[in-house]
Design an enzyme around this catalytic site. Structure first.
Site, mmCIF file in Angstrom:
data_model
loop_
_atom_site.group_PDB
_atom_site.id
_atom_site.type_symbol
_atom_site.label_atom_id
_atom_site.label_comp_id
_atom_site.label_asym_id
_atom_site.label_seq_id
_atom_site.Cartn_x
_atom_site.Cartn_y
_atom_site.Cartn_z
ATOM 1 N N GLU A 440 105.544 -8.043 -44.076
ATOM 2 C CA GLU A 440 105.236 -6.901 -43.187
ATOM 3 C C GLU A 440 103.989 -7.166 -42.346
ATOM 4 O OE1 GLU A 440 106.390 -4.090 -42.087
ATOM 5 O OE2 GLU A 440 108.228 -4.070 -43.260
HETATM 6 C C1 LIG Z 1 109.452 -12.541 -50.559
HETATM 7 C C2 LIG Z 1 109.560 -12.270 -49.100
HETATM 8 C C3 LIG Z 1 110.326 -11.210 -48.647
HETATM 9 C C4 LIG Z 1 110.482 -10.990 -47.280
HETATM 10 N N1 LIG Z 1 111.356 -10.029 -46.841
HETATM 11 C C5 LIG Z 1 111.659 -9.973 -45.511
HETATM 12 C C6 LIG Z 1 112.708 -9.108 -45.044
HETATM 13 O O1 LIG Z 1 113.321 -8.378 -45.813
HETATM 14 N N2 LIG Z 1 113.006 -9.129 -43.725
HETATM 15 C C7 LIG Z 1 112.361 -9.933 -42.842
HETATM 16 O O2 LIG Z 1 112.681 -9.901 -41.661
HETATM 17 N N3 LIG Z 1 111.358 -10.742 -43.251
HETATM 18 C C8 LIG Z 1 110.993 -10.791 -44.562
HETATM 19 N N4 LIG Z 1 110.001 -11.633 -44.998
HETATM 20 C C9 LIG Z 1 109.321 -12.472 -44.025
HETATM 21 C C10 LIG Z 1 107.852 -12.134 -43.858
HETATM 22 O O3 LIG Z 1 107.708 -10.971 -43.101
HETATM 23 C C11 LIG Z 1 107.180 -13.368 -43.252
HETATM 24 O O4 LIG Z 1 107.067 -14.315 -44.295
HETATM 25 C C12 LIG Z 1 105.837 -13.072 -42.656
HETATM 26 O O5 LIG Z 1 105.972 -12.290 -41.504
HETATM 27 C C13 LIG Z 1 105.081 -14.352 -42.309
HETATM 28 O O6 LIG Z 1 105.884 -15.224 -41.589
HETATM 29 P P1 LIG Z 1 105.996 -16.768 -42.043
HETATM 30 O O7 LIG Z 1 106.330 -16.803 -43.468
HETATM 31 O O8 LIG Z 1 106.901 -17.428 -41.109
HETATM 32 O O9 LIG Z 1 104.520 -17.320 -41.907
HETATM 33 P P2 LIG Z 1 103.867 -17.804 -40.554
HETATM 34 O O10 LIG Z 1 104.118 -16.823 -39.467
HETATM 35 O O11 LIG Z 1 104.233 -19.227 -40.315
HETATM 36 O O12 LIG Z 1 102.319 -17.704 -40.913
HETATM 37 C C14 LIG Z 1 101.646 -18.717 -41.703
HETATM 38 C C15 LIG Z 1 100.130 -18.445 -41.624
HETATM 39 O O13 LIG Z 1 99.688 -18.541 -40.267
HETATM 40 C C16 LIG Z 1 98.998 -17.356 -39.906
HETATM 41 N N5 LIG Z 1 99.265 -17.017 -38.515
HETATM 42 C C17 LIG Z 1 100.446 -17.067 -37.860
HETATM 43 N N6 LIG Z 1 100.293 -16.640 -36.595
HETATM 44 C C18 LIG Z 1 98.996 -16.290 -36.458
HETATM 45 C C19 LIG Z 1 98.218 -15.745 -35.398
HETATM 46 N N7 LIG Z 1 98.761 -15.460 -34.201
HETATM 47 N N8 LIG Z 1 96.893 -15.506 -35.611
HETATM 48 C C20 LIG Z 1 96.341 -15.769 -36.815
HETATM 49 N N9 LIG Z 1 97.025 -16.275 -37.854
HETATM 50 C C21 LIG Z 1 98.338 -16.522 -37.686
HETATM 51 C C22 LIG Z 1 99.529 -16.272 -40.827
HETATM 52 O O14 LIG Z 1 98.591 -15.214 -40.966
HETATM 53 C C23 LIG Z 1 99.752 -17.057 -42.111
HETATM 54 O O15 LIG Z 1 98.539 -17.109 -42.833
HETATM 55 C C24 LIG Z 1 109.797 -11.821 -46.359
HETATM 56 C C25 LIG Z 1 108.978 -12.850 -46.837
HETATM 57 C C26 LIG Z 1 108.868 -13.091 -48.177
HETATM 58 C C27 LIG Z 1 108.009 -14.251 -48.636
#
Ligand SMILES: Cc1cc2nc3c(=O)[nH]c(=O)nc-3n(C[C@H](O)[C@H](O)[C@H](O)COP(=O)(O)OP(=O)(O)OC[C@H]3O[C@@H](n4cnc5c(N)ncnc54)[C@H](O)[C@@H]3O)c2cc1C
Length: 598
Positions: A440
């Site tokens: 989220e």
């Molecule tokens: C168990 C679980 C359940 C989930 N359930 C759902 C679901 O039901 N539906 C759904 O759609 N998604 C779901 N998600 C996805 C979740 O919302 C994402 O994992 C989350 O938004 C982060 O995206 P990412 O994992 O690709 O990390 P990334 O976006 O790759 O981020 C990696 C790191 O980089 C940092 N970062 C990235 N961009 C920036 C920026 N612009 N400025 C500063 N820092 C940045 C982040 O803060 C983080 O520390 C789920 C994830 C998990 C692990």
């Protein structure tokens, strides 16, 4: 076993700090009363205890897995869903015409808190379903609501939020799932969605996915993203589930915590067409999702609070039982060991947990009460309430996510080696909660949102409203016994906030966006601690008012509130100074660090 939730504190927060019992004065809640709310809370406790807490550890140890192409869950999860449905909790917030109770949002969150504390993994299925239905209630057409939303409100079908993709998590503007228009007005959806919670299972007759996708030939960037209803099974004319809609399970993710919630990689349009219906207007997908973010993010914050709270209660229970060591002043080796709760350092660890989780709960419920004010409060206040809620949302989501993790680490510490084993639930809560700063919107994204958008939105009006509400509570608490330290510490914190924010916001243009946002996390820490300090002032004031008449357990409860407020003022609020200074100095250490220097 320790209880998973404090009934006493939940009622204190709802009825002594917040004026939830006055909500029935508003027309939408006219059929309610304090007694109705008590009945609802008692029902929630009983269902959560009997059907959710009972299989929390079993779910943690037996992850969902696939057999013959179908996701297998424990039978107890199905029983829990049935009990939740029969209690009427899928529809609790909805209109009476839909079979709902028209519960205020703050009561809905209080109900959900029981399930989040009892078994966060199984609670994922109903909460995603409720969130999905709430979004449809605002944006879907009446025909779509009849077709897709009603079965969710009745708890017959379940829902998901399918936003993330393997290459696009924080940066949703980069999603590539496509929607190709068909002659009949529907769309053919194709692409992969990653991390979809509740994406595949046999718990319900159908699964309705809310999918973000780009309409082929539409605008680039955010403007090209739209929202679609895509069912697992296509829907027959009579509303029953029909043939497969080709939403294919490509795999399950194996997680550190929240292990009872199945988490999936879904391929839309694999081996056949996945047909979807557009929700509202094309190009509005992200806006529609963001409209629901305040409510969803309060839900995540409350989920974090409840995990931390359950850990606190477990470690408190243990600390009262476990005998170890003697008071430093006692030199008699033959005297019995004392319960570890007698040691000041254990009290420090318990007080820190209490300050974090009860402060976090106060914040989550306060924000929920703002959702009610926005929907049913006086018209003339709604614009300010909306800006205040917008400002608080990144804090409500991220502060409990971070500080419940600290609280859970302290819970393990209180329990020593026992806390590190699977004989007790705190290590599970610790693993479960680690998700909350990630999903989220990560903590990094919340910091950027707070400093980069919310603090300057509407000319900074949200911050003005926040400051004036804190000032009003400070004034109202003047003269109350035992509040001097928290009032003084909060006043200092307000001054530090105001001067740091004035400097950094004033420099924003000169610094440029990258350097301006480099220390956004400090804005989150500074304002987060301030807001929770305010929540402690409100709790302390309610306790100080009630204490003179209180006796026995009640008196102890109020003394505990005052002591935790004092702890937060003395041990936590001074930490704000570091973040205020860092922010005001626009320190460039992280910004100037070069990738090649790592
Ligand atoms: C168990 C679980 C359940 C989930 N359930 C759902 C679901 O039901 N539906 C759904 O759609 N998604 C779901 N998600 C996805 C979740 O919302 C994402 O994992 C989350 O938004 C982060 O995206 P990412 O994992 O690709 O990390 P990334 O976006 O790759 O981020 C990696 C790191 O980089 C940092 N970062 C990235 N961009 C920036 C920026 N612009 N400025 C500063 N820092 C940045 C982040 O803060 C983080 O520390 C789920 C994830 C998990 C692990």
């Amino acid at each position: 076993m320790a209880p998973f939730l404090s009934k006493r504190d939940l009622r204190f927060q709802l009825f002594e700090v917040l004026d939830t019992a006055a909500l029935p004065q508003r027309p939408r809640f006219a059929d309610h009363s304090r007694e109705v709310y008590e009945d609802v809370l008692n029902l929630a406790y009983n269902v959560a205890d009997k059907y959710f807490a009972s299989h929390a550890r079993e779910s943690d140890l037996n992850e969902p897995h696939v057999v013959d192409g179908k996701v297998q869950l424990l039978p107890a999860v199905g029983d829990a869903m049935r009990a939740f449905r029969e209690a009427g909790f899928f529809s609790a917030h909805h209109d009476e015409e839909l079979g709902g109770l028209q519960l205020p949002w703050v009561m809905t969150q209080a109900v959900q808190a029981h399930f989040q504390a009892a078994n966060v993994g199984s609670s994922g299925y109903p909460f995603l379903t409720i969130g999905n239905a709430n979004l449809q209630r605002v944006f879907a057409s009446p025909e779509q609501q009849a077709k897709y939303m009603l079965p969710l409100v009745e708890g017959r079908w379940f829902g998901t939020m399918a936003l993330s993709e393997p290459h696009a998590g924080s940066g949703l503007a980069d999603i590539t799932t496509t929607a190709t228009p068909k002659d009949d007005g529907t769309y053919s959806i194709s692409g992969s969605k990653m991390w979809i919670s509740g994406g595949e299972h046999e718990l319900a007759g159908n699964i309705v996915h809310l999918v973000l996708a780009r309409i082929k030939g539409g605008a680039a960037g955010v403007k090209g993203i739209s929202l679609f209803l895509v069912p697992r099974y296509r829907i027959n004319d009579d509303g029953t589930p029909g043939e497969s809609n080709n939403v294919v399970l490509a795999g399950l993710n194996h997680k550190m915590g929240y292990r009872g919630t199945t988490n999936t990689l879904l391929n839309f349009g694999e081996g056949g067409e996945s047909v979807g219906e557009l929700v509202g207007e094309a190009g509005q997908g992200l806006r529609q999702m963001f409209h629901m973010m305040n409510e969803a993010r309060i839900g995540v914050g409350m989920g974090a609070v409840m995990l931390g709270y359950a850990g606190y209660l477990a470690s408190l229970d243990y600390a009262r039982e476990r005998a170890q060591g003697r008071a430093a002043s006692n030199k008699d080796p033959l005297s019995p060991a004392i319960a570890i709760i007698g040691h000041a350092d254990v009290k420090r660890l318990l007080l820190r947990q209490k300050a974090f989780v009860e402060g976090g709960m106060a914040l989550g419920l306060y924000a929920s009460s703002l959702v009610d004010d926005l929907q049913t409060g006086p018209e003339e206040d709604r614009a300010d309430t909306s800006l205040l809620l917008d400002l608080l949302t990144p804090i409500v989501k991220s502060w409990p996510s971070k500080y419940s993790q600290e609280a859970l680490s302290d819970a393990i510490q209180v329990m020593g080696g026992a806390g590190y084993t699977r004989d007790y639930p705190v290590e599970m809560y610790y693993r479960d909660n680690r998700l909350n700063p990630i999903h989220e919107g990560t903590e990094g994204i919340q910091g950027n949102d707070l400093l980069g958008r919310k603090l300057t939105q509407a000319g900074g009006r949200g911050l003005e409203v926040l400051m004036s509400r804190i000032e009003a509570d400070l004034q109202a608490a003047e003269g109350l016994d035992g509040l001097d330290e928290i009032r003084a510490a909060l006043k200092t914190a307000l001054e530090q906030n105001q001067s740091a924010l004035k400097v950094i916001l004033g420099k924003a243009v000169d610094l440029g966006p990258d350097l301006f946002l480099a220390n956004a996390n400090s804005a989150l820490e500074m304002l987060g601690h301030t807001v929770v300090g305010w929540m402690w002032l409100r709790q302390a004031a309610a306790a100080a008012r009630a204490l003179p008449e209180a006796k026995g357990d009640d008196a102890n409860f109020y003394h505990g509130k005052l002591q935790a407020a004092r702890f937060f003022a003395i041990y936590e609020l001074p930490r704000i100074e570091f973040h205020a200074q860092l922010l005001a100095s626009a320190d460039a250490t992280t910004h100037e660090m070069q990738e090649t220097w790592f």
